[in-house]
Write an enzyme that holds these catalytic residues in place. Structure first.
Site, short mmCIF file in Angstrom:
data_model
loop_
_atom_site.label_atom_id
_atom_site.label_comp_id
_atom_site.label_asym_id
_atom_site.label_seq_id
_atom_site.Cartn_x
_atom_site.Cartn_y
_atom_site.Cartn_z
N LYS A 77 2.31 -2.36 -18.04
CA LYS A 77 1.20 -1.61 -17.38
C LYS A 77 1.06 -0.10 -18.30
O LYS A 77 2.08 0.17 -18.64
CB LYS A 77 1.80 -1.44 -15.97
N VAL A 181 -11.38 -9.72 -3.72
CA VAL A 181 -10.59 -10.91 -3.52
C VAL A 181 -10.79 -11.28 -2.06
O VAL A 181 -10.78 -12.54 -1.83
CB VAL A 181 -9.06 -10.23 -3.54
P1 NAD Z 1 -12.00 -4.22 -3.62
O1 NAD Z 1 -11.88 -2.72 -3.93
O2 NAD Z 1 -12.98 -4.93 -4.21
O3 NAD Z 1 -11.84 -4.49 -2.19
C1 NAD Z 1 -10.85 -3.85 -1.17
C2 NAD Z 1 -11.63 -3.97 -0.01
O4 NAD Z 1 -10.60 -3.28 0.91
C3 NAD Z 1 -12.90 -3.12 0.15
O5 NAD Z 1 -13.70 -3.94 0.96
C4 NAD Z 1 -12.25 -1.84 1.14
O6 NAD Z 1 -13.11 -1.58 2.08
C5 NAD Z 1 -11.16 -2.87 2.05
N1 NAD Z 1 -10.29 -1.48 2.49
C6 NAD Z 1 -9.63 -0.43 2.09
N2 NAD Z 1 -8.91 0.17 2.98
C7 NAD Z 1 -9.02 -0.85 4.05
C8 NAD Z 1 -8.31 -0.78 5.30
N3 NAD Z 1 -7.27 0.28 5.50
N4 NAD Z 1 -8.46 -1.84 6.02
C9 NAD Z 1 -9.27 -2.82 5.84
N5 NAD Z 1 -9.91 -2.67 4.82
C10 NAD Z 1 -9.85 -1.74 3.69
O7 NAD Z 1 -10.60 -4.50 -4.39
P2 NAD Z 1 -10.02 -5.98 -4.61
O8 NAD Z 1 -10.16 -6.14 -6.13
O9 NAD Z 1 -10.54 -7.19 -3.76
O10 NAD Z 1 -8.50 -5.97 -4.46
C11 NAD Z 1 -7.73 -5.91 -3.02
C12 NAD Z 1 -6.34 -5.83 -3.61
O11 NAD Z 1 -6.06 -7.24 -4.21
C13 NAD Z 1 -5.85 -4.81 -4.09
O12 NAD Z 1 -4.42 -4.26 -3.65
C14 NAD Z 1 -5.47 -5.22 -5.52
O13 NAD Z 1 -4.35 -4.65 -6.29
C15 NAD Z 1 -5.19 -6.63 -5.34
N6 NAD Z 1 -5.48 -7.72 -6.31
C16 NAD Z 1 -6.74 -7.84 -6.86
C17 NAD Z 1 -6.88 -8.72 -7.68
C18 NAD Z 1 -8.07 -8.87 -8.39
O14 NAD Z 1 -8.32 -9.83 -9.01
N7 NAD Z 1 -9.09 -8.16 -8.10
C19 NAD Z 1 -5.65 -9.48 -8.16
C20 NAD Z 1 -4.82 -9.60 -7.71
C21 NAD Z 1 -4.23 -8.58 -6.85
#
Ligand code: NAD
Length: 370
Positions: A77, A181
């Site tokens: 990382k 996600v």
């Molecule tokens: P994103 O920013 O596209 O979506 C996150 C969503 O969560 C947004 O809609 C936001 O409004 C919402 N959110 C934030 N705080 C919140 C709360 N307190 N209550 C409810 N909703 C809330 O992010 P993403 O890429 O979808 O990633 C989501 C999570 O998954 C992160 O923790 C990320 O590290 C993890 N992740 C992502 C991937 C990937 O491929 N994008 C892979 C593995 C893990």
């Protein structure tokens, strides 16, 4: 006593490199945790408050995730200290300078993470050639657009549902965080007959026990609207998604959202962890004791990194999706099967699986302690 080695254990980290460029006020860290399975893949995070310790913990999580997913990659990382919303020109200079400073660290392949995106990866690629999560113009697979991690969560669900005596048809799904996600996971599950009964974002929770129109809600979100602006369904506070009666609960927002203090509010039979470390260890043990099955984060949400590793080898999106389906199905079955047979939590079972795969690779190294 020098505490530079305070993180060291039998897995790593192999290297911790601090990067400082006074002319640009660039401060960054690279942690290459373990390369027994191959060059480390892990994201570049940009944030104002990232530390070397956080970088190490994230790198270790990637070592386990990549080993569990059977990838020919270790874990690493990197972090750059700064506000990711800084002017694009300054961001480009910092990212390019950081990549250039690490040009000889061939054990590390950059990927996108919080605060960086495919454009940043294009800059890294231009500087040193070692980056995944690239724009399509450079042969990349837009993993958040195509829903690589959501596709993996769908396969984790299919493999896990028999353990809960549930069928996908009419299974009620609640999603915390309807972002990249969460929305794709909902889309893949509902295309096969599941029903989305709740979805939340940072503004609030939308609840509709009769079923939310997933395609319409995705259109709303893509137009920049909150789930609360969707026409049909009850509107509640953001944390009300915890209280929704459902069969599958998907955290896909932030870390540490379920702890001992609120775990008893969950009314579900299965948890698919889309976010990283969304539950405290005590909350996971409590749910396990209640008979709720959990597919842990580094098994369930590996779709993104599997896609990235396939992209690095020039694979097509179709081939990447086949690999995600196969590996996440197998790993979910192995994890939950072992947890059941050996009476352990799914996290302990997943950890044992990842460590065995890591040890198998480490045993082949020149300096082996296994
Ligand atoms: P994103 O920013 O596209 O979506 C996150 C969503 O969560 C947004 O809609 C936001 O409004 C919402 N959110 C934030 N705080 C919140 C709360 N307190 N209550 C409810 N909703 C809330 O992010 P993403 O890429 O979808 O990633 C989501 C999570 O998954 C992160 O923790 C990320 O590290 C993890 N992740 C992502 C991937 C990937 O491929 N994008 C892979 C593995 C893990």
């Amino acid at each position: 006593m020098d505490d530079s080695f305070r993180f060291a254990d039998r897995w790593g980290p192999a290297k911790v490199i601090h990067v400082f460029e006074p002319a640009l006020a660039l401060k960054g860290v690279l942690v290459v945790d373990n390369v027994a399975r191959g060059a480390a893949i892990g994201g570049l995070r940009m944030a104002v408050d990232v530390t070397t310790e956080e970088c190490f913990r994230l790198a270790r999580a990637m070592t386990l995730k990549n080993a569990a997913a059977g990838l020919a990659h270790g874990g690493g990382k990197s972090v750059v200290i700064g506000d990711p919303r800084m002017p694009a020109e300054r961001k480009q200079r910092l990212v390019r300078a950081f990549a250039h400073a690490l040009r000889n660290e061939s054990d590390y392949i950059f990927g996108p993470d919080m605060g960086t995106d495919e454009t940043c990866m294009a800059w890294v690629h231009d500087e040193i050639g070692r980056a995944v999560g690239l724009p399509a113009a450079l042969g990349g697979i837009a993993l958040d657009e195509v829903g690589a991690t959501g596709w993996g969560l769908y396969h984790a669900a299919v493999a896990a549902l028999p353990f809960c005596d549930l069928r996908l048809e009419a299974a009620r799904v609640a999603v915390q965080g309807f972002g990249a996600v969460g929305r794709h996971a909902a889309r893949f599950l509902c295309e096969k007959g599941a029903v989305l009964v709740a979805a939340s974002d940072s503004a609030g929770t939308l609840v509709n026990p009769g079923g939310i129109d997933v395609a319409a809600l995705i259109r709303d979100k893509q137009a920049g609207r909150s789930v609360l602006e969707h026409a049909h369904g009850e509107k509640r506070a953001a944390d009300a998604v915890l209280d929704v009666d459902c069969d599958i609960w998907i955290p896909a927002a932030r870390p540490d959202v379920v702890t001992e203090a609120n775990v008893d509010r969950l009314k579900t039979k299965l948890v698919l962890q889309g976010a990283n470390i969304p539950f405290s260890p005590a909350a996971e043990r409590s749910l396990h004791a209640r008979g709720v099955w959990i597919v842990p984060d580094f098994v369930a949400n590996a779709g993104g990194v599997i896609c990235a590793a396939m992209e690095y080898r020039g694979a097509t999106q179709a081939a990447a999706f086949d690999a995600i389906a196969e590996r996440i199905s197998d790993n979910t079955q192995t994890t939950l099967g072992r947890a059941k047979a050996e009476r352990m939590t799914p996290r302990d079972a997943a950890f044992a699986m990842a460590v065995e795969r890591l040890q198998g690779a480490m045993a082949t190294r020149r300096f082996s302690i296994f």
